[in-house]
Design an enzyme around this catalytic site. Structure first.
Site, short mmCIF file in Angstrom:
data_model
loop_
_atom_site.label_atom_id
_atom_site.label_comp_id
_atom_site.label_asym_id
_atom_site.label_seq_id
_atom_site.Cartn_x
_atom_site.Cartn_y
_atom_site.Cartn_z
N ASP A 78 0.80 -1.23 0.00
CA ASP A 78 0.00 0.00 0.00
C ASP A 78 0.83 1.28 0.00
O ASP A 78 1.99 1.30 0.39
CB ASP A 78 -0.97 0.01 1.19
N GLU A 145 -0.59 -2.10 5.13
CA GLU A 145 0.37 -1.98 6.25
C GLU A 145 0.21 -0.64 6.93
O GLU A 145 0.24 -0.56 8.16
CB GLU A 145 1.80 -2.16 5.75
ZN ZN Z 1 5.21 3.62 6.16
ZN ZN Z 2 6.51 1.02 5.18
#
Ligand code: ZN
Ligand code: ZN
Length: 419
Positions: A78, A145
């Site tokens: 991401d 994440e």
């Molecule tokens: Zn990051």
């Molecule tokens: Zn990262």
């Protein structure tokens, strides 16, 4: 080291092109549909078993190659709501919709595009040179994440039940160090993060009649300053702790005293004991500030998310560092102190009950980094992850990222190392 990197050398041009393509097409957490489709297509073409949609947009690839351990390799996919200012020819001008529905600029400001390409490169090496290793590799391309929920989403979707359970989990992050360098440490390599929302209650009223109101704006302002004393006065100097008030919302116009104010607080700690102490102090100060102001009710304090520290298994870290030193040479493998940044990578090892190892690899042009070091301006001149100017050099960053993954995995997968 017997593995052939010929496969990756042949593909280098293709991988670099893919990196620039992913960089120009970043996607926010849990919206990584285009990225995931590219990953699935490439893994399938390489002969991996591929499962998409694991934890919403995650992709899992499995490559079985006879007897031996199971090694899990993880990349996150991401991007962030940041307006890119690198000036690169492949810079992103993409916008996206964030979880609140707002239109935001999107940029791979944390380098997860590099992680995806490095892992795909490693997958190509393993598929192209099956004679050099045996065992099973599970490559996971994780969504979200940056949201703090991506690893959890894959775990909750059966990551450790539906796929071969790993004996070790390996992951890496590109950072603002010199390209060509690999760095790690044993134990807590990254700290824990807590995101906390504090809602303060006052009593709204006319801006001309403060005596008839309880002003939550003043309460919030005072609390922001009081919170600065948690780290400076309540935590030992050697402890890496950060308390940041990243957002502060109250009121709509000048002549109205609002009813409430809200603070979003980010806390970084590296041990459970310190974390408990810091959070208790924040709660105590919030309640005390409300009491001091004569607030009509206690503040609401909510934990938005908690990520544990990323703890590197000591034996596994030794094994990875030995393998990296053997391949890259000792001068390119350096120890790092624990950082106050956080990751959800640690959740994977925790949920599987298996050791995990995480390392960093540099992404900054060596001459640029060297000049900043000499001038003592690394902190100001070298953009950090999440900055709008963070721009890893494609080479040698990409090749080193592929090699670091392959060499670390082989420390388990070469038959002489099987245990
Ligand atoms: Zn990051
Ligand atoms: Zn990262």
């Amino acid at each position: 080291m017997s593995v052939q990197f010929d496969g990756v050398r042949e593909r280098l041009g293709e991988l670099e092109e893919l990196y620039r393509d992913l960089h120009a097409h970043p996607e926010l957490a849990f919206q990584e549909k285009r990225t995931a489709a590219i990953v699935a297509e490439q893994l399938t073409a390489l002969g991996w078993e591929v499962t998409s949609g694991v934890g919403q947009t995650g992709v899992v690839g499995v490559l079985r190659n006879g007897e031996g351990p199971v090694v899990m390799l993880r990349a996150d996919m991401d991007a962030l709501p940041v307006k890119e200012q690198t000036g690169l020819p492949y810079a992103s001008d993409v916008t996206g919709t964030d979880s609140s529905g707002a239109t935001v600029p999107v940029m791979h400001a944390c380098g997860h595009d590099m992680h995806v390409v490095c892992l795909l490169g490693a997958c190509a090496v393993f598929a192209g040179d099956r004679a050099s290793w045996s065992g099973t590799i599970v490559a996971i391309f994780q969504p979200g994440e940056e949201s703090g929920y991506g690893a959890r989403a894959m775990i909750d979707d059966g990551l450790f039940d539906r796929f071969p359970k790993p004996d070790v989990i390996l992951g890496q992050h590109v950072g603002p160090g010199p390209a060509g360098i690999v760095a790690t440490c044993s134990g807590a390599v990254m700290g824990a993060t807590d995101s906390i929302t504090i809602r303060l209650f006052g009593r709204g009223g006319h801006g001309s009649k403060p005596e008839a109101a309880v002003d939550p704006v003043v309460m919030a302002a005072s609390l922001v300053l009081r919170l600065q004393t948690v780290v400076s006065r309540e935590v030992a100097a050697a402890e890496p702790v950060v308390v940041t008030v990243g957002a502060l919302h109250a009121g709509t116009t000048a002549a109205v005293i609002p009813d409430t104010a809200e603070l979003n607080v980010n806390v970084r700690t590296s041990s459970e004991a310190t974390r408990n102490r810091v959070i208790a102090a924040i709660e105590r100060l919030a309640r005390a500030e409300a009491a001091a102001a004569g607030a009509p009710r206690d503040p609401e304090i909510t934990s938005v998310y908690h990520l544990p520290a990323t703890v590197n298994d000591p034996a596994g870290t030794g094994r990875v560092a030995d393998a990296h030193r053997g391949f890259f040479g000792p001068e390119r493998v350096i120890p790092v102190p624990p950082t106050t940044a956080s990751e959800d990578f640690g959740l994977l090892g925790q949920a599987a009950g298996r050791p995990s190892v995480y390392w960093f690899f540099g992404g900054i042009d060596q001459a640029t980094y060297g000049a900043a070091m000499a001038a003592g301006t690394v902190d100001t001149d070298i953009p950090q992850n999440h900055a709008a100017t963070f721009a890893p050099v494609v080479e040698p960053t990409l090749v080193v990222g592929v090699q670091a993954l392959v060499v670390a995995a082989l420390a388990w997968l070469v038959p002489s190392t099987h245990r």
